[in-house]
Design a protein around this motif. Structure first.
Motif, PDB file in Angstrom:
ATOM      1  N   PRO A 181       0.802  -1.248  -0.045  1.00 38.27           N
ATOM      2  CA  PRO A 181       0.074   0.107   0.091  1.00 38.27           C
ATOM      3  C   PRO A 181       0.767   1.162   0.037  1.00 38.27           C
ATOM      4  N   ARG A 182       0.409   2.192  -0.632  1.00 34.13           N
ATOM      5  CA  ARG A 182       0.933   3.644  -0.703  1.00 34.13           C
ATOM      6  C   ARG A 182       0.821   4.121   0.652  1.00 34.13           C
ATOM      7  N   TYR A 183       1.821   5.070   1.000  1.00 36.94           N
ATOM      8  CA  TYR A 183       2.012   5.557   2.237  1.00 36.94           C
ATOM      9  C   TYR A 183       0.821   6.573   2.420  1.00 36.94           C
ATOM     10  N   LYS A 184       0.042   6.643   3.530  1.00 38.25           N
ATOM     11  CA  LYS A 184      -1.025   7.438   3.640  1.00 38.25           C
ATOM     12  C   LYS A 184      -2.221   7.299   2.589  1.00 38.25           C
ATOM     13  N   ARG A 185      -2.336   5.905   2.289  1.00 36.56           N
ATOM     14  CA  ARG A 185      -3.516   5.547   1.307  1.00 36.56           C
ATOM     15  C   ARG A 185      -3.973   4.577   1.881  1.00 36.56           C
ATOM     16  N   GLU A 235      -9.687   0.104   2.527  1.00 41.25           N
ATOM     17  CA  GLU A 235      -9.188   0.302   1.205  1.00 41.25           C
ATOM     18  C   GLU A 235      -7.919   0.710   0.957  1.00 41.25           C
ATOM     19  N   GLU A 236      -6.983   0.290   0.112  1.00 40.45           N
ATOM     20  CA  GLU A 236      -5.613   0.692   0.017  1.00 40.45           C
ATOM     21  C   GLU A 236      -5.361   0.764  -1.733  1.00 40.45           C
ATOM     22  N   TRP A 237      -4.307   1.702  -1.728  1.00 41.53           N
ATOM     23  CA  TRP A 237      -3.961   1.823  -3.279  1.00 41.53           C
ATOM     24  C   TRP A 237      -2.493   1.365  -3.368  1.00 41.53           C
ATOM     25  N   VAL A 238      -2.357   0.468  -4.513  1.00 37.61           N
ATOM     26  CA  VAL A 238      -1.164  -0.060  -4.868  1.00 37.61           C
ATOM     27  C   VAL A 238      -0.763   0.226  -6.231  1.00 37.61           C
ATOM     28  N   LEU A 239       0.430  -0.140  -6.717  1.00 40.47           N
ATOM     29  CA  LEU A 239       0.915   0.013  -8.080  1.00 40.47           C
ATOM     30  C   LEU A 239       1.059   1.633  -8.298  1.00 40.47           C
ATOM     31  N   LEU A 240       1.613   2.288  -7.506  1.00 41.74           N
ATOM     32  CA  LEU A 240       2.027   3.694  -7.638  1.00 41.74           C
ATOM     33  C   LEU A 240       0.588   4.531  -7.500  1.00 41.74           C
ATOM     34  N   GLY A 241      -0.337   4.010  -6.798  1.00 41.19           N
ATOM     35  CA  GLY A 241      -1.915   4.552  -6.809  1.00 41.19           C
ATOM     36  C   GLY A 241      -2.742   4.285  -7.694  1.00 41.19           C
ATOM     37  N   LEU A 242      -2.493   3.259  -8.668  1.00 47.83           N
ATOM     38  CA  LEU A 242      -3.303   3.033 -10.019  1.00 47.83           C
ATOM     39  C   LEU A 242      -4.473   1.991  -9.901  1.00 47.83           C
ATOM     40  N   LEU A 243      -4.113   1.207  -8.551  1.00 55.38           N
ATOM     41  CA  LEU A 243      -4.887   0.029  -8.203  1.00 55.38           C
ATOM     42  C   LEU A 243      -5.758   0.064  -7.038  1.00 55.38           C
ATOM     43  N   LYS A 244      -6.684  -0.048  -6.591  1.00 57.82           N
ATOM     44  CA  LYS A 244      -7.404  -0.099  -5.568  1.00 57.82           C
ATOM     45  C   LYS A 244      -7.739  -1.546  -4.900  1.00 57.82           C
ATOM     46  N   ASN A 245      -7.399  -1.971  -3.988  1.00 54.17           N
ATOM     47  CA  ASN A 245      -7.765  -3.115  -3.094  1.00 54.17           C
ATOM     48  C   ASN A 245      -8.632  -2.552  -1.967  1.00 54.17           C
ATOM     49  N   MET A 246      -9.623  -3.551  -1.711  1.00 50.70           N
ATOM     50  CA  MET A 246     -10.579  -3.208  -0.605  1.00 50.70           C
ATOM     51  C   MET A 246     -11.175  -4.362  -0.113  1.00 50.70           C
ATOM     52  N   VAL A 247     -11.723  -4.484   1.095  1.00 52.65           N
ATOM     53  CA  VAL A 247     -12.379  -5.586   1.803  1.00 52.65           C
ATOM     54  C   VAL A 247     -13.616  -5.062   2.411  1.00 52.65           C
ATOM     55  N   ARG A 248     -14.711  -5.754   2.369  1.00 51.27           N
ATOM     56  CA  ARG A 248     -15.966  -5.379   3.418  1.00 51.27           C
ATOM     57  C   ARG A 248     -16.039  -6.294   4.388  1.00 51.27           C
ATOM     58  N   ALA A 249     -16.687  -5.904   5.485  1.00 51.49           N
ATOM     59  CA  ALA A 249     -16.627  -6.825   6.862  1.00 51.49           C
ATOM     60  C   ALA A 249     -17.938  -6.427   7.504  1.00 51.49           C
ATOM     61  N   ARG A 250     -18.606  -7.414   8.215  1.00 48.95           N
ATOM     62  CA  ARG A 250     -19.569  -7.292   9.158  1.00 48.95           C
ATOM     63  C   ARG A 250     -18.903  -7.336  10.652  1.00 48.95           C
ATOM     64  N   LEU A 251     -19.553  -6.390  11.216  1.00 45.19           N
ATOM     65  CA  LEU A 251     -18.849  -6.347  12.727  1.00 45.19           C
ATOM     66  C   LEU A 251     -19.995  -6.668  13.948  1.00 45.19           C
ATOM     67  N   THR A 252     -19.511  -7.928  14.580  1.00 50.22           N
ATOM     68  CA  THR A 252     -20.394  -8.234  15.617  1.00 50.22           C
ATOM     69  C   THR A 252     -19.862  -7.970  17.022  1.00 50.22           C
ATOM     70  N   PRO A 253     -20.580  -6.821  17.880  1.00 46.43           N
ATOM     71  CA  PRO A 253     -20.144  -6.696  19.131  1.00 46.43           C
ATOM     72  C   PRO A 253     -20.078  -7.971  20.091  1.00 46.43           C
ATOM     73  N   ARG A 254     -18.913  -8.052  20.866  1.00 46.52           N
ATOM     74  CA  ARG A 254     -18.838  -8.786  21.793  1.00 46.52           C
ATOM     75  C   ARG A 254     -19.403  -8.659  23.135  1.00 46.52           C
ATOM     76  N   ASP A 255     -19.606  -9.593  24.004  1.00 53.07           N
ATOM     77  CA  ASP A 255     -20.454  -9.094  25.356  1.00 53.07           C
ATOM     78  C   ASP A 255     -19.760  -8.224  26.174  1.00 53.07           C
ATOM     79  N   ASP A 256     -18.334  -8.252  25.947  1.00 54.22           N
ATOM     80  CA  ASP A 256     -17.789  -7.120  26.862  1.00 54.22           C
ATOM     81  C   ASP A 256     -17.943  -5.734  26.365  1.00 54.22           C
ATOM     82  N   GLY A 257     -18.857  -5.612  25.245  1.00 51.06           N
ATOM     83  CA  GLY A 257     -18.994  -4.095  24.831  1.00 51.06           C
ATOM     84  C   GLY A 257     -17.834  -3.270  24.471  1.00 51.06           C
ATOM     85  N   ARG A 258     -16.742  -3.545  24.210  1.00 47.83           N
ATOM     86  CA  ARG A 258     -15.625  -2.717  23.846  1.00 47.83           C
ATOM     87  C   ARG A 258     -14.980  -3.368  22.600  1.00 47.83           C
ATOM     88  N   THR A 259     -15.243  -4.554  22.402  1.00 47.29           N
ATOM     89  CA  THR A 259     -14.674  -5.328  21.381  1.00 47.29           C
ATOM     90  C   THR A 259     -15.582  -5.829  20.242  1.00 47.29           C
TER      91      THR A 259
END
Length: 100
Positions: A34-38, A53-77
């Motif tokens: 990944p490019r610095y600050k990207r 999201e991250e940009w690679v190949l001199l900022g020409l290509l964007k990689n990404m991942v989508r995720a679902r978050l599930t709260p744990r019982d501790d309420g913090r993570t």
């Protein structure tokens, strides 16, 4: 307990610091690191969703991942279930084992 104030957590954040080799791409060939600050993370605390999201190949290509978050019982993570990976225009469904 960040989920008690979702409006404060929701937003798009630029990665400033991490020790995670996988996020920094230190094992990838230099053009595919990944490019610095990207390295961005968007969080929607109300919908319990995240996107990295991250940009690679001199900022020409964007990689990404989508995720679902599930709260744990501790309420913090949360458990993270990755849903879809993207490399440029290509979108790939994440396997059920893709968790963070």
């Amino acid at each position: 307990k960040p989920l008690e104030a979702p409006d404060l957590l929701t937003g798009c954040w630029r990665l400033i610091y991490t020790t995670s080799d996988s996020i920094l791409g230190t094992t990838r060939p230099r053009p595919f690191r990944p490019r610095y600050k990207r390295i961005l993370q968007s969080i929607d605390a109300r919908q319990l969703a995240a996107k990295n999201e991250e940009w690679v190949l001199l900022g020409l290509l964007k990689n990404m991942v989508r995720a679902r978050l599930t709260p744990r019982d501790d309420g913090r993570t949360v458990d993270v279930q990755f849903l879809r990976f993207g490399i440029g225009w290509l979108r790939i469904p994440a396997p059920a084992a893709a968790k963070g």
